[in-house]
Design an enzyme around this catalytic site. Structure first.
Site, mmCIF file in Angstrom:
data_model
loop_
_atom_site.group_PDB
_atom_site.id
_atom_site.type_symbol
_atom_site.label_atom_id
_atom_site.label_comp_id
_atom_site.label_asym_id
_atom_site.label_seq_id
_atom_site.Cartn_x
_atom_site.Cartn_y
_atom_site.Cartn_z
ATOM 1 C CG ASN A 273 41.773 33.505 40.987
ATOM 2 O OD1 ASN A 273 41.843 31.936 41.633
ATOM 3 N ND2 ASN A 273 41.507 34.466 41.229
ATOM 4 C CE1 TYR B 122 36.313 30.808 36.697
ATOM 5 C CE2 TYR B 122 37.789 32.444 37.660
ATOM 6 C CZ TYR B 122 36.923 31.616 37.984
ATOM 7 O OH TYR B 122 36.438 31.562 38.889
ATOM 8 C CD GLU C 254 39.695 36.796 39.557
ATOM 9 O OE1 GLU C 254 38.809 37.803 39.108
ATOM 10 O OE2 GLU C 254 39.947 35.356 39.332
ATOM 11 N NE ARG D 90 40.488 32.381 47.327
ATOM 12 C CZ ARG D 90 39.882 32.981 46.469
ATOM 13 N NH1 ARG D 90 39.174 32.231 45.278
ATOM 14 N NH2 ARG D 90 39.753 34.138 45.896
ATOM 15 C CD GLU E 8 38.116 32.992 41.495
ATOM 16 O OE1 GLU E 8 37.613 33.078 40.468
ATOM 17 O OE2 GLU E 8 38.298 33.808 42.413
ATOM 18 C CG HIS F 69 36.641 37.852 45.470
ATOM 19 N ND1 HIS F 69 36.937 36.842 46.055
ATOM 20 C CD2 HIS F 69 35.587 38.409 45.211
ATOM 21 C CE1 HIS F 69 36.707 36.333 44.755
ATOM 22 N NE2 HIS F 69 35.677 37.253 44.115
#
Ligand code: IFM
Length: 449
Positions: free
Chosen positions: A292, A294, A166, A77, A352, A121
């Site tokens: 994504n 985290y 995002e 990606r 991600e 992005h």
């Protein structure tokens, strides 16, 4: 041997983005992005750096593809730099810029690696920012033109596309907190900017679909469960407000529910008039969802904080990564199951997931980053838990393939499976990269270390 296998045809990838790795910002007709201009302002980037050279991937992409092969990745990606393809943001196409992605895609395919491009992005052409940036409705129009140009050129070889990466992070850090470009600190701008990001996704998706009817298209959302920092009623209510901003403000309109009433209420008079036609376009079904993830979000009530009146308050006993992000793999399982049960999401790819740690130096040709391997192992286990609960997860991409330019933190935070010496541009596969290669080979979890 791996105990639990992942589904066959599982996408095993690693992610990067253009400004964070390419360098070559002044080459072959590329114009400034908002990050080039932002990095020139003293004090904006922790170490005073920029993406000017980054990992020099623009020149070293064959070497990087060879590393991807060595790791056994079946997908990569990356993002396309809008200012390379359309230096003004719209209008005249820069052939050399588009040619770069053409070569990249061909070499990936020749290596048996599926290209997973993202169109936007964070690196908006500065000239579009000068015309109002995401506060202007011209951006979704320009994004549709850009998507049309790229998909015409690359669409014969690419099946899976991501439009926007995002939107919450870009909107929140760029317009509410001002630590990303354009550096505004104005919560009142958040609803319009967020809406234009979703509309950019929608119109870009339409353009790609027109050119490639079989394309599988999505947006990439940064999602996280929001937990109350205590069991007080007011903190529980705070967590519901924050969940509105982080998750529901994006998922609800994408899945046909319009903007959540509580979020509209939070912004009061600052919520813009929104046409039903825009909402219909945004609700046009995506083929899969890019997630994504985290860290989990913990908040407590804070009456003086703007808009959501919350403040982050992670429990002090949660372990943290090198950037201080709490680690809680079960929150990834929860994110994935929620998408399945609340939104009926039919196909998810974790686009991600990763962590920065203070890596030791290279010794005997490798970097001993057991903490990262453990982090990735535990999050892949969380993905397996979700799959066992009936969620369809079709792939997983580590952030990131390479150590790279981590936005306002500069080069201080290293997320890569592969270490980069920024002086020499030498790449070193870390222990986590070697471990990930074994997982891919087994198509199942193997213990780290
Ligand atoms: O580096 C970023 C990436 O650009 C977007 N998602 C989060 C990563 C780590 O902060």
């Amino acid at each position: 041997m791996a105990s639990t296998p992942f589904p066959s045809d599982f996408i095993w990838g690693a992610s990067t983005s253009a400004y964070q790795i390419e360098g070559a910002v002044r080459e072959d007709g590329r114009s400034d992005s908002i990050w080039d201009t932002f990095c020139r302002v003293p004090g904006r980037i922790a170490d005073g750096s920029s993406g000017r050279f980054a990992c020099d991937h623009y020149h070293r992409y064959p070497e990087d593809i060879a590393i991807m092969r060595e790791l056994g990745l079946n997908a990569y990606r990356f993002s396309i730099a809008w200012p390379r393809v359309l230096p003004k943001g719209w209008g005249t196409v820069n052939k050399a810029g588009l040619d770069f992605y053409d070569r990249l895609v061909d070499e990936l395919l020749a290596a048996g690696i599926q290209p997973l491009p993202t169109l936007f992005h964070f690196d908006l052409p500065s000239r579009l920012e000068n015309k109002g940036g995401f506060l202007s409705r011209d951006i979704p129009k320009a994004m549709a033109e850009y998507a049309d140009i790229v998909s015409r050129r690359l669409g014969d070889r690419i099946e899976r596309w991501m439009t926007v990466n995002e939107p919450w992070i870009f909107t929140y850090l760029g317009y509410a907190l001002g630590i990303f470009p354009p550096g505004h600190q104005n919560w009142a701008e958040v609803p319009l900017v967020g809406h234009h990001m979703l509309l950019s996704h929608a119109w870009a998706m339409q353009a790609i679909r027109t050119n490639i009817p079989d394309a599988k298209i999505t947006i990439g959302l940064p999602l996280s469960p929001v937990y109350p920092g205590s069991d007080h009623e007011r903190d529980l209510e705070a967590s519901i407000r924050q969940d509105g901003l982080v998750n529901r403000m994006w998922l609800d309109p994408l899945y046909g529910r319009g903007y959540p009433a509580e979020v509209v209420e939070l912004f009061g008079d600052d919520w813009p008039e929104i046409d039903q036609a825009d909402l219909d376009a945004i609700a046009s079904p995506v083929d899969w969802l890019g997630v994504n993830y985290y860290f989990p979000t913990y908040v407590v009530d804070d009456p003086v904080a703007p808009v959501s009146m919350t403040r982050e308050a992670p429990p002090s006993n949660l372990p943290v990564t090198g950037t201080g992000w709490p680690m809680q793999p079960s929150a990834l399982t929860e994110t994935l199951t929620r998408l399945h049960t609340e939104y009926g999401v039919a196909s998810i790819v974790v686009t991600e997931n990763g962590a920065a740690f203070d890596d030791p130096p290279v010794v005997n040709g490798t970097i001993d980053d057991q903490q990262r391997a453990r982090f990735l192992h535990d999050h892949l286990e969380a993905v397996l838990d979700a799959i066992e609960q009936g969620v369809r997860v079709d792939g997983y991409c580590v952030w990131s393939l390479l150590d790279n330019f981590e936005w306002a933190s500069g080069y201080n935070a290293r997320f890569g499976l592969v270490g980069v010496d920024y002086e020499t541009q030498e790449r070193t596969i870390k222990q986590s990269g070697r471990w990930y290669a074994k997982v891919i080979e087994e198509n199942g979890l193997v213990p780290p270390g």
